[in-house]
Design a protein around this motif. Structure first.
Motif, PDB file in Angstrom:
ATOM      1  N   THR A   1      35.898  30.199  27.096  1.00  0.00           N
ATOM      2  CA  THR A   1      34.687  30.106  27.931  1.00  0.00           C
ATOM      3  C   THR A   1      34.989  30.246  29.375  1.00  0.00           C
ATOM      4  O   THR A   1      35.754  29.594  29.944  1.00  0.00           O
ATOM      5  CB  THR A   1      33.803  28.778  27.412  1.00  0.00           C
ATOM      6  OG1 THR A   1      34.593  27.876  27.931  1.00  0.00           O
ATOM      7  CG2 THR A   1      33.513  28.843  26.238  1.00  0.00           C
ATOM      8  N   GLY A   2      34.329  31.329  30.017  1.00  0.00           N
ATOM      9  CA  GLY A   2      34.571  31.698  31.421  1.00  0.00           C
ATOM     10  C   GLY A   2      35.474  32.750  31.326  1.00  0.00           C
ATOM     11  O   GLY A   2      36.643  32.705  31.595  1.00  0.00           O
ATOM     12  N   LEU A   3      34.864  33.994  31.731  1.00  0.00           N
ATOM     13  CA  LEU A   3      35.835  35.063  32.028  1.00  0.00           C
ATOM     14  C   LEU A   3      36.189  35.411  33.304  1.00  0.00           C
ATOM     15  O   LEU A   3      37.280  35.969  33.585  1.00  0.00           O
ATOM     16  CB  LEU A   3      34.705  36.341  31.344  1.00  0.00           C
ATOM     17  CG  LEU A   3      35.284  37.595  31.766  1.00  0.00           C
ATOM     18  CD1 LEU A   3      36.572  38.102  30.893  1.00  0.00           C
ATOM     19  CD2 LEU A   3      34.229  38.797  31.378  1.00  0.00           C
ATOM     20  N   PHE A   4      35.259  35.244  34.301  1.00  0.00           N
ATOM     21  CA  PHE A   4      35.817  35.479  35.721  1.00  0.00           C
ATOM     22  C   PHE A   4      35.940  36.952  35.868  1.00  0.00           C
ATOM     23  O   PHE A   4      35.117  37.882  35.511  1.00  0.00           O
ATOM     24  CB  PHE A   4      36.698  34.620  36.395  1.00  0.00           C
ATOM     25  CG  PHE A   4      36.967  34.546  37.759  1.00  0.00           C
ATOM     26  CD1 PHE A   4      35.954  34.593  38.619  1.00  0.00           C
ATOM     27  CD2 PHE A   4      37.995  34.751  38.402  1.00  0.00           C
ATOM     28  CE1 PHE A   4      35.821  34.707  40.007  1.00  0.00           C
ATOM     29  CE2 PHE A   4      38.293  34.657  39.668  1.00  0.00           C
ATOM     30  CZ  PHE A   4      37.118  34.718  40.418  1.00  0.00           C
ATOM     31  N   ASN A   5      37.245  37.338  36.070  1.00  0.00           N
ATOM     32  CA  ASN A   5      37.479  38.871  36.822  1.00  0.00           C
ATOM     33  C   ASN A   5      38.487  39.202  35.493  1.00  0.00           C
ATOM     34  O   ASN A   5      38.744  40.495  35.473  1.00  0.00           O
ATOM     35  CB  ASN A   5      38.273  38.939  38.011  1.00  0.00           C
ATOM     36  CG  ASN A   5      39.610  38.044  37.930  1.00  0.00           C
ATOM     37  OD1 ASN A   5      40.025  37.633  37.000  1.00  0.00           O
ATOM     38  ND2 ASN A   5      40.208  37.803  39.052  1.00  0.00           N
ATOM     39  N   GLY A   6      38.495  38.538  34.483  1.00  0.00           N
ATOM     40  CA  GLY A   6      39.196  39.014  33.371  1.00  0.00           C
ATOM     41  C   GLY A   6      40.737  38.879  33.340  1.00  0.00           C
ATOM     42  O   GLY A   6      41.400  39.584  32.510  1.00  0.00           O
ATOM     43  N   ASP A   7      41.199  38.187  34.154  1.00  0.00           N
ATOM     44  CA  ASP A   7      42.608  38.210  34.358  1.00  0.00           C
ATOM     45  C   ASP A   7      43.315  37.355  32.934  1.00  0.00           C
ATOM     46  O   ASP A   7      44.152  37.510  32.570  1.00  0.00           O
ATOM     47  CB  ASP A   7      43.172  37.685  35.431  1.00  0.00           C
ATOM     48  CG  ASP A   7      43.130  38.574  36.797  1.00  0.00           C
ATOM     49  OD1 ASP A   7      42.677  40.031  36.513  1.00  0.00           O
ATOM     50  OD2 ASP A   7      43.253  38.248  38.049  1.00  0.00           O
ATOM     51  N   SER A   8      42.335  36.463  32.798  1.00  0.00           N
ATOM     52  CA  SER A   8      42.847  35.555  31.577  1.00  0.00           C
ATOM     53  C   SER A   8      42.906  36.601  30.174  1.00  0.00           C
ATOM     54  O   SER A   8      43.550  36.320  29.317  1.00  0.00           O
ATOM     55  CB  SER A   8      41.927  34.561  31.458  1.00  0.00           C
ATOM     56  OG  SER A   8      40.336  34.921  31.132  1.00  0.00           O
ATOM     57  N   VAL A   9      41.984  37.256  29.951  1.00  0.00           N
ATOM     58  CA  VAL A   9      41.897  38.345  28.689  1.00  0.00           C
ATOM     59  C   VAL A   9      43.155  39.189  29.037  1.00  0.00           C
ATOM     60  O   VAL A   9      43.759  39.163  27.873  1.00  0.00           O
ATOM     61  CB  VAL A   9      40.711  39.321  28.704  1.00  0.00           C
ATOM     62  CG1 VAL A   9      40.532  40.255  27.873  1.00  0.00           C
ATOM     63  CG2 VAL A   9      39.420  38.311  28.540  1.00  0.00           C
ATOM     64  N   GLN A  10      43.604  39.607  30.134  1.00  0.00           N
ATOM     65  CA  GLN A  10      44.759  40.259  30.195  1.00  0.00           C
ATOM     66  C   GLN A  10      45.902  39.381  29.837  1.00  0.00           C
ATOM     67  O   GLN A  10      46.877  39.956  29.328  1.00  0.00           O
ATOM     68  CB  GLN A  10      44.801  40.999  31.650  1.00  0.00           C
ATOM     69  CG  GLN A  10      46.061  41.866  31.878  1.00  0.00           C
ATOM     70  CD  GLN A  10      45.970  43.244  31.045  1.00  0.00           C
ATOM     71  OE1 GLN A  10      45.162  43.926  31.332  1.00  0.00           O
ATOM     72  NE2 GLN A  10      47.042  43.391  30.282  1.00  0.00           N
ATOM     73  N   LEU A  11      45.985  38.332  30.231  1.00  0.00           N
ATOM     74  CA  LEU A  11      47.085  37.389  30.023  1.00  0.00           C
ATOM     75  C   LEU A  11      47.238  37.420  28.464  1.00  0.00           C
ATOM     76  O   LEU A  11      48.358  37.283  28.101  1.00  0.00           O
ATOM     77  CB  LEU A  11      47.080  36.200  30.676  1.00  0.00           C
ATOM     78  CG  LEU A  11      47.989  35.090  30.218  1.00  0.00           C
ATOM     79  CD1 LEU A  11      49.569  35.734  30.820  1.00  0.00           C
ATOM     80  CD2 LEU A  11      47.836  33.636  31.045  1.00  0.00           C
ATOM     81  N   ALA A  12      45.984  37.004  27.912  1.00  0.00           N
ATOM     82  CA  ALA A  12      46.139  36.722  26.261  1.00  0.00           C
ATOM     83  C   ALA A  12      46.518  38.135  25.638  1.00  0.00           C
ATOM     84  O   ALA A  12      47.244  37.984  24.691  1.00  0.00           O
ATOM     85  CB  ALA A  12      44.608  36.442  25.909  1.00  0.00           C
ATOM     86  N   LEU A  13      46.263  39.300  26.235  1.00  0.00           N
ATOM     87  CA  LEU A  13      46.601  40.701  25.790  1.00  0.00           C
ATOM     88  C   LEU A  13      48.308  40.700  25.767  1.00  0.00           C
ATOM     89  O   LEU A  13      48.817  41.121  25.003  1.00  0.00           O
ATOM     90  CB  LEU A  13      46.077  41.770  26.315  1.00  0.00           C
ATOM     91  CG  LEU A  13      44.718  42.076  26.126  1.00  0.00           C
ATOM     92  CD1 LEU A  13      43.901  42.810  27.031  1.00  0.00           C
ATOM     93  CD2 LEU A  13      44.361  42.525  24.604  1.00  0.00           C
ATOM     94  N   ASP A  14      48.706  40.327  26.969  1.00  0.00           N
ATOM     95  CA  ASP A  14      50.259  40.329  27.464  1.00  0.00           C
ATOM     96  C   ASP A  14      51.034  39.257  26.396  1.00  0.00           C
ATOM     97  O   ASP A  14      52.190  39.559  26.064  1.00  0.00           O
ATOM     98  CB  ASP A  14      50.377  39.991  28.927  1.00  0.00           C
ATOM     99  CG  ASP A  14      49.998  40.897  29.764  1.00  0.00           C
ATOM    100  OD1 ASP A  14      49.732  42.167  29.294  1.00  0.00           O
ATOM    101  OD2 ASP A  14      49.733  40.693  30.998  1.00  0.00           O
TER     102      ASP A  14
END
Length: 225
Positions: free
Chosen positions: A30-43
């Motif tokens: 919860t809390g997307l902000f700029n999407g860097d957390s999604v990128q980390l999860a992808l990595d």
């Protein structure tokens, strides 16, 4: 999700205890902000990544940034109030649940969804699920920060959070980042999940490092609270 070695190691350790590899696990934030957390999860190679954010602009930007992963259904972006949307999205197959929607700037009514997120989750999670609360250091030591009625830190006190998580069978860990600027609270019903001795010592050192970033005068109050 913040990019700290300590948090990543904790997640790896938890999934290992559950015998679930990254490529078969699901991450919800919860809390997307700029999407860097999604990128980390992808990595990190999560099989499925779900992000909830109330800010439509953030969702639209992330839909463009991760359009291939969205098309492949590896990334799901959900726009709305996380304390409500999490009830629609949650299921037992989600392994890592990262709560970081507190501090959105959309409106005062939704600026602090953490309390309702936690209350909902604690009745639902199983032993293969790990809850991570971001910015825990700002909740535990809220007196160090500027508080007002519009601040998310003024909406949920440390005392009240402790009461909420005083849940029978709940295993809790406070994980400090090596930068000293943040710590996370980890919650799980899995009794096999442990912090080893090396990690414990490293975490203790990081706890002391954090003092230089925050409040030197009330050193003992801060360290042993």
């Amino acid at each position: 999700m913040t990019t700290s070695r300590e948090l990543t190691d904790s997640i790896k350790s938890f999934l290992s205890v559950c015998d679930i590899p990254f490529e078969k696990s699901t991450y919800l934030e919860t809390g997307l902000f700029n999407g860097d957390s999604v990128q980390l999860a992808l990595d990190l190679n999560f099989k499925k990544i779900i992000s909830i954010d109330i800010d439509k602009r953030a969702i639209d930007n992330a839909n463009q940034r991760f359009k291939n992963e969205v098309l492949d259904s590896r990334v799901l972006l959900v726009q709305g109030d996380s304390q409500e949307k999490i009830k629609e999205i949650f299921d037992q197959s989600i392994n890592i649940i990262y709560l970081d929607a507190h501090d959105n700037d959309v409106d005062e009514e939704t600026i602090a969804p953490l309390e309702n997120e936690i209350k909902f989750l604690l009745d639902k999670v199983n032993e293969n699920q790990l809850i991570i609360i971001d910015d825990y250091i700002k909740i535990k030591n809220s007196y160090l920060f500027e508080n007002n009625h519009k601040s998310w830190k003024s909406k949920l006190s440390y005392k009240k959070l402790k009461e909420i998580i005083s849940y029978k069978g709940l295993n809790t860990f406070e994980i400090f980042s090596s930068s000293g600027t943040n710590c996370h609270l980890l919650l799980t019903k899995n009794k096999n999940f442990r912090i080893d001795k090396i990690f414990f010592l490293r975490n203790l050192i990081n706890r002391f490092i954090s003092i230089k970033f925050y409040y030197k005068k009330n050193y003992f109050m801060f360290m042993f609270k």
